[in-house]
Design a protein around this motif. Structure first.
Motif, short mmCIF file in Angstrom:
data_model
loop_
_atom_site.label_atom_id
_atom_site.label_comp_id
_atom_site.label_asym_id
_atom_site.label_seq_id
_atom_site.Cartn_x
_atom_site.Cartn_y
_atom_site.Cartn_z
N HIS A 31 -56.82 -6.64 -31.64
CA HIS A 31 -56.78 -5.66 -32.72
C HIS A 31 -55.68 -4.65 -32.41
O HIS A 31 -55.33 -4.41 -31.26
N SER A 32 -55.12 -4.08 -33.47
CA SER A 32 -54.02 -3.13 -33.27
C SER A 32 -54.37 -1.79 -33.90
O SER A 32 -55.33 -1.67 -34.66
N LEU A 33 -53.56 -0.80 -33.56
CA LEU A 33 -53.77 0.55 -34.06
C LEU A 33 -52.61 0.91 -34.99
O LEU A 33 -51.45 0.89 -34.58
N LEU A 34 -52.94 1.22 -36.22
CA LEU A 34 -51.95 1.64 -37.20
C LEU A 34 -51.86 3.16 -37.15
O LEU A 34 -52.85 3.86 -37.35
N LEU A 35 -50.64 3.66 -36.87
CA LEU A 35 -50.43 5.10 -36.71
C LEU A 35 -49.68 5.66 -37.91
O LEU A 35 -48.80 5.01 -38.45
N ASP A 36 -50.03 6.89 -38.29
CA ASP A 36 -49.23 7.56 -39.32
C ASP A 36 -47.93 8.02 -38.66
O ASP A 36 -47.91 8.43 -37.50
N SER A 37 -46.84 7.92 -39.40
CA SER A 37 -45.53 8.19 -38.80
C SER A 37 -45.35 9.66 -38.42
O SER A 37 -44.56 9.97 -37.53
N ASP A 38 -46.08 10.57 -39.06
CA ASP A 38 -45.93 11.99 -38.73
C ASP A 38 -46.43 12.32 -37.32
O ASP A 38 -45.95 13.26 -36.70
N HIS A 39 -47.40 11.56 -36.82
CA HIS A 39 -47.96 11.85 -35.51
C HIS A 39 -47.71 10.73 -34.49
O HIS A 39 -48.17 10.81 -33.36
N ALA A 40 -46.98 9.70 -34.90
CA ALA A 40 -46.83 8.51 -34.04
C ALA A 40 -46.19 8.83 -32.69
O ALA A 40 -46.62 8.32 -31.66
N PHE A 41 -45.17 9.68 -32.69
CA PHE A 41 -44.51 9.99 -31.42
C PHE A 41 -45.47 10.71 -30.48
O PHE A 41 -45.55 10.39 -29.29
N GLU A 42 -46.23 11.68 -31.01
CA GLU A 42 -47.20 12.41 -30.17
C GLU A 42 -48.28 11.46 -29.65
O GLU A 42 -48.70 11.57 -28.50
N VAL A 43 -48.75 10.55 -30.51
CA VAL A 43 -49.76 9.58 -30.10
C VAL A 43 -49.21 8.69 -28.99
O VAL A 43 -49.87 8.45 -27.97
N ALA A 44 -47.99 8.20 -29.17
CA ALA A 44 -47.37 7.33 -28.17
C ALA A 44 -47.22 8.06 -26.83
O ALA A 44 -47.49 7.49 -25.77
#
Length: 196
Positions: A31-44
């Motif tokens: 399974h994968s995690l779909l990230l919103d682009s506004d927070h993707a860098f912080e999540v990564a």
């Protein structure tokens, strides 16, 4: 750590992040995690730096082109039939706007964890094709993001050297798009660009 646990950890660590689990029905069940682009860098950055995860290696980045699709669904509606209200089933068709997607496979060398699969999607396939670059976090993503830019047209904001890597600079299209039409062999403009 399973996808649902990762989703909960991300949402706690990065306020406002929108994360969805994308199920994979194959035997691998990755399974994968779909990230919103506004927070993707912080999540990564959280996934890389969190002491429990330490996802310090990005092994693969790939692009996917999802065309506009027509979705049909059956709905029950109340209608007058011969003066009597009845519930009938109708088919409604709607169009779902296509998008481009970048998919990252992450591992932890230290914790022997992975793969953790991250996805980011553009708003559409035309005007809004920007996503944040994850190259500043994982240097191994640099050439792969360039390849996706070149072949699919995703613009990675914050990439240190975003330019074509496989195609010639004068090409204005992206050959891995599903609706790509290759130029004719006798196209003088193409031949001139190739010969340079």
């Amino acid at each position: 750590m399973i996808a649902e646990e990762l989703k909960a950890a991300i949402e706690e660590a990065v306020p406002g992040a929108v994360v969805a689990v994308v199920a994979n029905g194959s035997p691998s069940a990755q399974h994968s995690l779909l990230l919103d682009s506004d927070h993707a860098f912080e999540v990564a950055r959280f996934l890389r730096d969190d002491p429990e995860l330490r996802l310090d290696f990005c092994s693969n980045v790939t692009g996917i082109d999802w065309l506009d699709t027509e979705v049909s669904e059956k709905v029950k509606v109340a209608k007058l039939v011969d003066g009597v209200e009845q519930t009938v089933e109708e088919t409604r068709k709607t169009w779902v706007l296509g998008y481009l997607e970048a998919v990252y496979h992450l591992f932890s060398m230290e914790k022997k964890l992975g793969p953790v699969v991250l996805r980011m999607r553009t708003k559409d396939r035309g005007e809004y094709v920007h996503l944040p670059s994850l190259t500043p976090l994982w240097r191994s993503a640099e050439f792969q993001e360039r390849e996706i830019f070149d072949l699919y047209g995703i613009v990675f904001d914050g990439h240190p050297d975003l330019r074509r890597i496989l195609m010639w600079d004068e090409l204005t299209d992206h050959p891995m798009r599903k609706d790509y039409v290759p130029p004719a062999d006798d196209d003088a403009e193409v031949m001139e660009a190739v010969q340079r």
